[in-house]
Scaffold this active site. Sequence first.
Site, PDB file in Angstrom:
ATOM      1  N   SER A  92       0.845  -1.199   0.000  1.00  0.00           N
ATOM      2  CA  SER A  92       0.000   0.000   0.000  1.00  0.00           C
ATOM      3  C   SER A  92       0.882   1.251   0.000  1.00  0.00           C
ATOM      4  O   SER A  92       0.386   2.358  -0.219  1.00  0.00           O
ATOM      5  CB  SER A  92      -0.945   0.007   1.203  1.00  0.00           C
ATOM      6  OG  SER A  92      -0.237  -0.251   2.398  1.00  0.00           O
TER       7      SER A  92
ATOM      8  N   ASP B 292       5.581  -6.959   2.316  1.00  0.00           N
ATOM      9  CA  ASP B 292       4.851  -7.491   1.161  1.00  0.00           C
ATOM     10  C   ASP B 292       5.789  -7.786   0.002  1.00  0.00           C
ATOM     11  O   ASP B 292       6.623  -6.937  -0.358  1.00  0.00           O
ATOM     12  CB  ASP B 292       3.835  -6.447   0.664  1.00  0.00           C
ATOM     13  CG  ASP B 292       2.461  -6.652   1.267  1.00  0.00           C
ATOM     14  OD1 ASP B 292       2.122  -7.793   1.643  1.00  0.00           O
ATOM     15  OD2 ASP B 292       1.713  -5.657   1.361  1.00  0.00           O
TER      16      ASP B 292
ATOM     17  N   LYS C 206       4.997 -11.307   3.218  1.00  0.00           N
ATOM     18  CA  LYS C 206       3.571 -11.586   2.996  1.00  0.00           C
ATOM     19  C   LYS C 206       3.325 -11.629   1.494  1.00  0.00           C
ATOM     20  O   LYS C 206       3.948 -10.876   0.751  1.00  0.00           O
ATOM     21  CB  LYS C 206       2.703 -10.494   3.638  1.00  0.00           C
ATOM     22  CG  LYS C 206       1.211 -10.612   3.296  1.00  0.00           C
ATOM     23  CD  LYS C 206       0.333  -9.781   4.216  1.00  0.00           C
ATOM     24  CE  LYS C 206       0.065  -8.362   3.792  1.00  0.00           C
ATOM     25  NZ  LYS C 206      -0.507  -8.175   2.436  1.00  0.00           N
TER      26      LYS C 206
ATOM     27  N   GLU D 243       0.029 -12.506  -1.598  1.00  0.00           N
ATOM     28  CA  GLU D 243      -1.416 -12.625  -1.810  1.00  0.00           C
ATOM     29  C   GLU D 243      -1.740 -13.887  -2.611  1.00  0.00           C
ATOM     30  O   GLU D 243      -1.112 -14.151  -3.634  1.00  0.00           O
ATOM     31  CB  GLU D 243      -1.932 -11.394  -2.577  1.00  0.00           C
ATOM     32  CG  GLU D 243      -1.727 -10.100  -1.822  1.00  0.00           C
ATOM     33  CD  GLU D 243      -2.272  -8.875  -2.567  1.00  0.00           C
ATOM     34  OE1 GLU D 243      -2.878  -9.022  -3.650  1.00  0.00           O
ATOM     35  OE2 GLU D 243      -2.073  -7.760  -2.038  1.00  0.00           O
TER      36      GLU D 243
ATOM     37  N   GLU E 183      -8.874  -9.800   4.091  1.00  0.00           N
ATOM     38  CA  GLU E 183      -9.267  -8.428   3.795  1.00  0.00           C
ATOM     39  C   GLU E 183     -10.679  -8.364   3.220  1.00  0.00           C
ATOM     40  O   GLU E 183     -11.014  -9.067   2.262  1.00  0.00           O
ATOM     41  CB  GLU E 183      -8.256  -7.803   2.800  1.00  0.00           C
ATOM     42  CG  GLU E 183      -8.582  -6.357   2.463  1.00  0.00           C
ATOM     43  CD  GLU E 183      -7.426  -5.600   1.805  1.00  0.00           C
ATOM     44  OE1 GLU E 183      -6.308  -6.128   1.733  1.00  0.00           O
ATOM     45  OE2 GLU E 183      -7.666  -4.456   1.381  1.00  0.00           O
TER      46      GLU E 183
HETATM   47  O1  KIV Z   1      -0.432  -3.396   1.758  1.00  0.00           O
HETATM   48  C1  KIV Z   1      -1.141  -3.322   2.768  1.00  0.00           C
HETATM   49  O2  KIV Z   1      -1.237  -2.294   3.449  1.00  0.00           O
HETATM   50  C2  KIV Z   1      -1.899  -4.507   3.151  1.00  0.00           C
HETATM   51  C3  KIV Z   1      -2.896  -4.357   4.253  1.00  0.00           C
HETATM   52  C4  KIV Z   1      -4.095  -3.676   3.762  1.00  0.00           C
HETATM   53  C5  KIV Z   1      -3.202  -5.662   4.886  1.00  0.00           C
HETATM   54  O3  KIV Z   1      -1.727  -5.549   2.577  1.00  0.00           O
END
Ligand code: KIV
Length: 272
Positions: free
Chosen positions: A53, A91, A121, A123, A190
Amino acid sequence: MSVAKKEYKRVTVKSLIEMKEHAEKISMLTAYDYSMAKIVDGAGIDVILVGDSASNVMAGHETTLPITLDQMIYHASSVIRAVKRALVVVDLPFGSYQSDPKEALRSAIRIMKESGAHAIKLEGGKEIKESIKRILNAGIPVMGHLGLTPQSIYKFGSYTVRAKEEEEAQKLKEDAIFLEKTGCFAIVLEKIPAKLAREVAESVSIPVIGIGAGNGVDGQVLVLHDLLGMTYEFSPRFLRRYMNLYDDMTKALSRYVDDVKALDFPNEEEQY
Ligand code: KIV
């Protein structure tokens, strides 16, 4: 209500599983830079997510897709330098793990090596199983992310609630069990119905952390800038704003402009 909880000097993936066992809710927030991460960590947040994000919040892109692996590593290493207690999860950005498992592992290794992060993390569920397994086999802790997965926004077409239909809900439940069995240490859910999220959290022994997924899960995550009210265009029902920093900062900055224009800043005490 304050809840008695064990003190963790350093939060690890094991601490999170212990928190779930002891019904202690997990707090998680995003951070993308040193100064904010220092405040977030100092406030006692358990998990800091260097989320993709950052693509929206820090760079102003419309989606999370444009952010690169190098940019994620830059954000993550800034955060890591600030953090003493929280578990830092980063991420894997779009395009760095979907094409093949070897590339996924290379991307995860770069994040761990070059930023000093504690976990990654990504997806998706079964469709990226080989990538998840390869990363886990290298000893890198993996957090899953199901439900509304913003890297697939062009497939979904909008940011509306996911898994309202039985077929998608069933796939999500199976994916959550798959992620647990494969060895992921936690899952983010989410924007899905609260009832489904609770069911998933009860069906797995690893922590399930929700964003727009109700309070039947094991923890909550929000985007820091949304929680602080620095962003105002984004107002989903699940967002609780704890401050209105956009207005407060605008007022403070306008006062500074006025003071400079009026020759009021700096004054006698503010110069050498
Ligand atoms: O990138 C992010 O901020 C996220 C959250 C919304 C869990 O993956």
